[in-house]
Design an enzyme around this catalytic site. Sequence first.
Site, short mmCIF file in Angstrom:
data_model
loop_
_atom_site.label_atom_id
_atom_site.label_comp_id
_atom_site.label_asym_id
_atom_site.label_seq_id
_atom_site.Cartn_x
_atom_site.Cartn_y
_atom_site.Cartn_z
N ASP A 173 -52.23 -63.22 35.85
CA ASP A 173 -53.30 -62.67 36.67
C ASP A 173 -53.37 -61.15 36.53
OD1 ASP A 173 -52.98 -64.88 39.55
OD2 ASP A 173 -53.58 -65.20 37.48
N CYS A 228 -34.62 -38.84 7.69
CA CYS A 228 -33.91 -38.06 6.68
C CYS A 228 -34.44 -38.31 5.27
CB CYS A 228 -32.42 -38.39 6.74
SG CYS A 228 -32.07 -40.05 6.11
N LYS A 242 -50.36 -61.55 51.81
CA LYS A 242 -51.39 -62.12 50.94
C LYS A 242 -50.73 -63.19 50.07
CE LYS A 242 -55.21 -61.14 47.91
NZ LYS A 242 -54.97 -62.27 47.05
N CYS A 254 -36.68 -43.29 5.02
CA CYS A 254 -36.26 -43.09 6.41
C CYS A 254 -37.08 -41.98 7.05
CB CYS A 254 -34.78 -42.75 6.47
SG CYS A 254 -34.28 -42.24 8.11
N GLU A 273 -54.62 -71.00 52.82
CA GLU A 273 -54.16 -71.02 51.43
C GLU A 273 -53.21 -72.18 51.19
OE1 GLU A 273 -55.56 -68.50 49.83
OE2 GLU A 273 -54.33 -67.93 48.11
N LYS A 302 -52.81 -54.71 47.42
CA LYS A 302 -51.98 -55.45 46.47
C LYS A 302 -50.70 -54.69 46.10
CE LYS A 302 -53.84 -58.57 43.95
NZ LYS A 302 -55.16 -58.84 43.41
N LYS A 305 -56.90 -56.46 57.96
CA LYS A 305 -58.18 -56.89 58.54
C LYS A 305 -58.50 -56.08 59.79
CE LYS A 305 -57.08 -61.52 56.91
NZ LYS A 305 -56.88 -62.94 57.20
N ASP A 357 -50.20 -66.18 47.40
CA ASP A 357 -50.74 -66.38 46.06
C ASP A 357 -50.90 -67.87 45.80
OD1 ASP A 357 -51.75 -65.64 43.69
OD2 ASP A 357 -49.84 -65.20 42.73
N ASP A 363 -56.47 -59.11 35.40
CA ASP A 363 -57.00 -58.07 36.29
C ASP A 363 -57.19 -56.76 35.55
OD1 ASP A 363 -57.24 -59.56 38.50
OD2 ASP A 363 -55.44 -58.82 39.53
N ARG A 415 -62.64 -73.43 47.24
CA ARG A 415 -63.65 -72.39 47.36
C ARG A 415 -64.79 -72.57 46.35
NH1 ARG A 415 -62.05 -66.26 46.86
NH2 ARG A 415 -61.96 -66.76 44.68
N CYS A 443 -27.37 -40.20 8.91
CA CYS A 443 -28.71 -40.02 9.47
C CYS A 443 -28.72 -39.95 11.00
CB CYS A 443 -29.60 -41.15 8.98
SG CYS A 443 -31.27 -41.03 9.57
N SER A 480 -64.45 -63.44 48.63
CA SER A 480 -63.20 -62.99 48.05
C SER A 480 -62.85 -61.68 48.76
CB SER A 480 -63.43 -62.78 46.56
OG SER A 480 -62.22 -62.49 45.96
N LEU A 481 -61.83 -60.99 48.31
CA LEU A 481 -61.45 -59.74 48.96
C LEU A 481 -61.50 -58.59 47.97
CD1 LEU A 481 -58.28 -60.91 50.93
CD2 LEU A 481 -60.47 -60.28 51.92
N CYS A 516 -31.45 -47.52 7.18
CA CYS A 516 -31.42 -46.30 6.37
C CYS A 516 -30.04 -46.23 5.74
CB CYS A 516 -31.66 -45.08 7.26
SG CYS A 516 -31.24 -43.55 6.44
N GLU A 545 -51.54 -59.25 57.41
CA GLU A 545 -50.87 -60.52 57.06
C GLU A 545 -50.41 -60.46 55.62
OE1 GLU A 545 -54.17 -63.15 57.40
OE2 GLU A 545 -54.36 -62.86 59.54
N TYR A 550 -55.34 -68.69 57.62
CA TYR A 550 -55.51 -67.25 57.84
C TYR A 550 -56.89 -66.84 58.36
CZ TYR A 550 -57.22 -67.69 53.01
OH TYR A 550 -57.87 -68.10 51.89
S1 IVH Z 1 -58.61 -63.63 54.35
C1 IVH Z 1 -63.13 -63.20 53.01
N1 IVH Z 1 -56.02 -63.64 54.42
O1 IVH Z 1 -56.81 -64.04 48.84
C2 IVH Z 1 -61.94 -63.88 52.48
N2 IVH Z 1 -57.07 -64.26 52.41
O2 IVH Z 1 -58.09 -62.35 46.90
C3 IVH Z 1 -61.03 -64.20 53.60
N3 IVH Z 1 -55.53 -64.89 50.63
O3 IVH Z 1 -59.75 -65.85 48.70
C4 IVH Z 1 -59.69 -64.24 53.13
N4 IVH Z 1 -53.69 -64.62 51.78
O4 IVH Z 1 -57.55 -67.15 49.05
C5 IVH Z 1 -57.11 -63.86 53.68
N5 IVH Z 1 -53.73 -63.63 54.66
C6 IVH Z 1 -54.80 -63.86 53.92
C7 IVH Z 1 -54.71 -64.30 52.58
C8 IVH Z 1 -55.88 -64.48 51.86
C9 IVH Z 1 -54.19 -64.98 50.63
C10 IVH Z 1 -56.38 -65.21 49.47
C11 IVH Z 1 -57.63 -65.97 49.79
C12 IVH Z 1 -58.73 -65.12 49.25
C13 IVH Z 1 -58.03 -64.31 48.24
C14 IVH Z 1 -58.75 -63.06 47.87
#
Ligand code: IVH
Length: 716
Positions: free
Chosen positions: A34, A442, A128, A439, A207, A345, A321, A130, A38, A149, A462, A83-84, A457, A126, A259
């Site tokens: 990822d 030298c 995040k 080389c 998640e 991140k 948030k 994966d 990214d 999603r 050297c 997404s975020l 070499c 919170e 979440y």
């Molecule tokens: S809030 C508007 N809280 O991260 C989206 N997302 O990169 C609301 N994710 O799609 C998401 N931990 O799948 C939220 N504590 C957390 C999260 C979380 C993981 C994921 C989620 C989202 C993605 C975005």
Amino acid sequence: MNKIEIKKRIEKLREEINRYRYLYHVLDKSEISDAALDSLKNELFKLEMEYPEFITPDSPTQRIGGEPLDKFKKVEHSSVMHSLFDAFSEEDMRDWEERVIKNLSSQPPLLIRRGGAGGEVGYFCELKLDGLAMNLKYEKGAFQQGSTRGDGRVGEDVTNNLKTIESIPLALRLPTESELKKIGLAAAVIKKVLASIENGVIEYRGEAIMTKKVFEELNKKYKKEGRPLLANTRNGAAGSIRQLDPKLSAERKLDFYVYALATDLGMETHEQEIQLAHLLGFKTLKDVKFCRDLDEVFSFYKHCEAKREKLPFEIDGVVVKVNNLALWPVLGVVGKGPRYMMAYKFAAVQATTILNDVVWQVGRTGTLTPTAMLEPVHVAGVTISRATLHNMDEIKRLGVKIGDTVIIERAGDVIPKIIKNLPKLRTGKEKEIHVPKKCPMCDGEIERVKGEVAYRCENKNCYAVNLRRLMHWASKSAMDIEGLGPKIIEQLMKEGLVRDASDFYNLTVGDLEPLERFAEKSAENLVKAIAERKVVVLSRFLYALGIRHVGEESALLLAAQITNSQIAHKFTNKSVLTISEVSKYYQSLSLEDLEKLEDVGPIVAQSIYDWFRDKHNIELLEKLEKAGVVIESQKLKVKSQNFTGKTFVLTGALESLTRDEAKAKIRELGGDVSSSVSQNTDYVVAGADPGSKYDKAVKLGVKVVDEKAFLSIIRG
Ligand code: IVH
């Protein structure tokens, strides 16, 4: 790159990103990490920002999620699953806060504060996770439908697979009124919550994840059975959710954390939504924190980063948030995500960059090791500009050419490595990597070591010669670089980071930190110490070059010569000379010119003459100039002639000044400093605990003075 090349690069990046997305989201396969993906997206995003005329509606930067799979029933979400936006630094977070505050500037302050206990905005933080985002729909308190999603609007119905996850309640728990009161819900809200459980719809999002333990156990099992291994926990979770047969899905034992509440139940804060989820029987994250301001957010982030390894699941950052839900509609959504949340991140350990060149390092046994010179790139919080390529076999295995886009990885405390090459991004201008014919140190013969992949070499000296050369460069009387001792230099050579003196100046904290003996602070200190010596007086520079027969004294004479030259006018107290000006000057001197210099005989003259004409030396000078080394002016004209023709030898420790200061004083007054006592010595200055030079002076009848007498002599 010109505009046509930029357009091509954008198109290639798009094709490649789309291919990875398809592999990953639709086929559950991942060819690159990822973080690497990214990195490519980031490059594309930046290019598109700079050249908006090249943005197309189908660019990966323009959409939210992947296409839903055909094999599952499609589900339209009640509200878009966004997404975020990502932040990677405190600065990014501060910029975000600034935007939030700007967008809220028309709101009454009271409304802003309501989210937090006295804080300006108030953030709920919170982990995040994966894994994969899921929407869970409960009707009359019963789990009715679970969906992925998908593209944000339409996802896939994976209800049966989600039902295999024990942490997802099949029926919501009915909380008591007092429990709901305790989390601060008003009477009307409590009524609405209870009514929605009993007779309405409640949707929560969260998640689906695979724990590290399950991942390891499964891979152990798959290995035994000869089945393909899971690439990472996220892939493991994705593969499980997308099994058509829920039994196979159950085998993978996923976990689920909630979440977000997707139904309007009249809550005031996001914190309450999470507390309610807990009361309803969902698993919620324990590592959460209400933060009054960004400083509190930053310390929570650090706390989580430190804890990351020990957690039972993978996380890739912290989600921050705005806590007050009344502010969410005011802030709204833009593009792929809401303005009221940010994914802060952790630094990625992989990134993509360009392989600019390969240089060959000669090791202690003469073995040649290729080092990748990279376009500097930020990885895991530091800049990386080099990586090891090990040997020719590795180069062949990677199929890499100079000019290629490559993925580099910096995992914890290991040296950065090129782990993959992306040949699809080639332009056609890339160059093959060859083992040098001679080389690079030298000019010695190169031979392939019998039965091995290595080349060597054949000149036995050297490595040692090169090491000594570099040690001399950093030494006290030469460039005087603090902390750059023999052990460190050897280590840097061994790691392929330093081949000639110019390489010192290109070292970054990121290059050094992974090495043994280095921590963040010591790496920073060394980089700083090296940078501090980029500006150097001419005599030290000439001495550091290690020209045969040019010691400290002759370097001073040689430097003084320049003050009589046609470029002398540039050499005032304020200006600096470039290395090319200096080398051009010395190249302009004929052998006769050099011989005319004081104390320079034919042998020394020849040595200086040859040095400035040698191809390797000219190259080194060019590299040093490029690395930013400049020559500063030096008071070379003698102040008074008191000591003209007098030679001093220093022995023992002086109290009131250092040896270098004493030498400078003597030279300022026109005297010479020698390192050994002879008939020609005029004074031996003896400090505390003088050595054998003192005895020799007594034996030869040379005048010996102590520190006090020396000071009175120099003070006239
Ligand atoms: S809030 C508007 N809280 O991260 C989206 N997302 O990169 C609301 N994710 O799609 C998401 N931990 O799948 C939220 N504590 C957390 C999260 C979380 C993981 C994921 C989620 C989202 C993605 C975005």
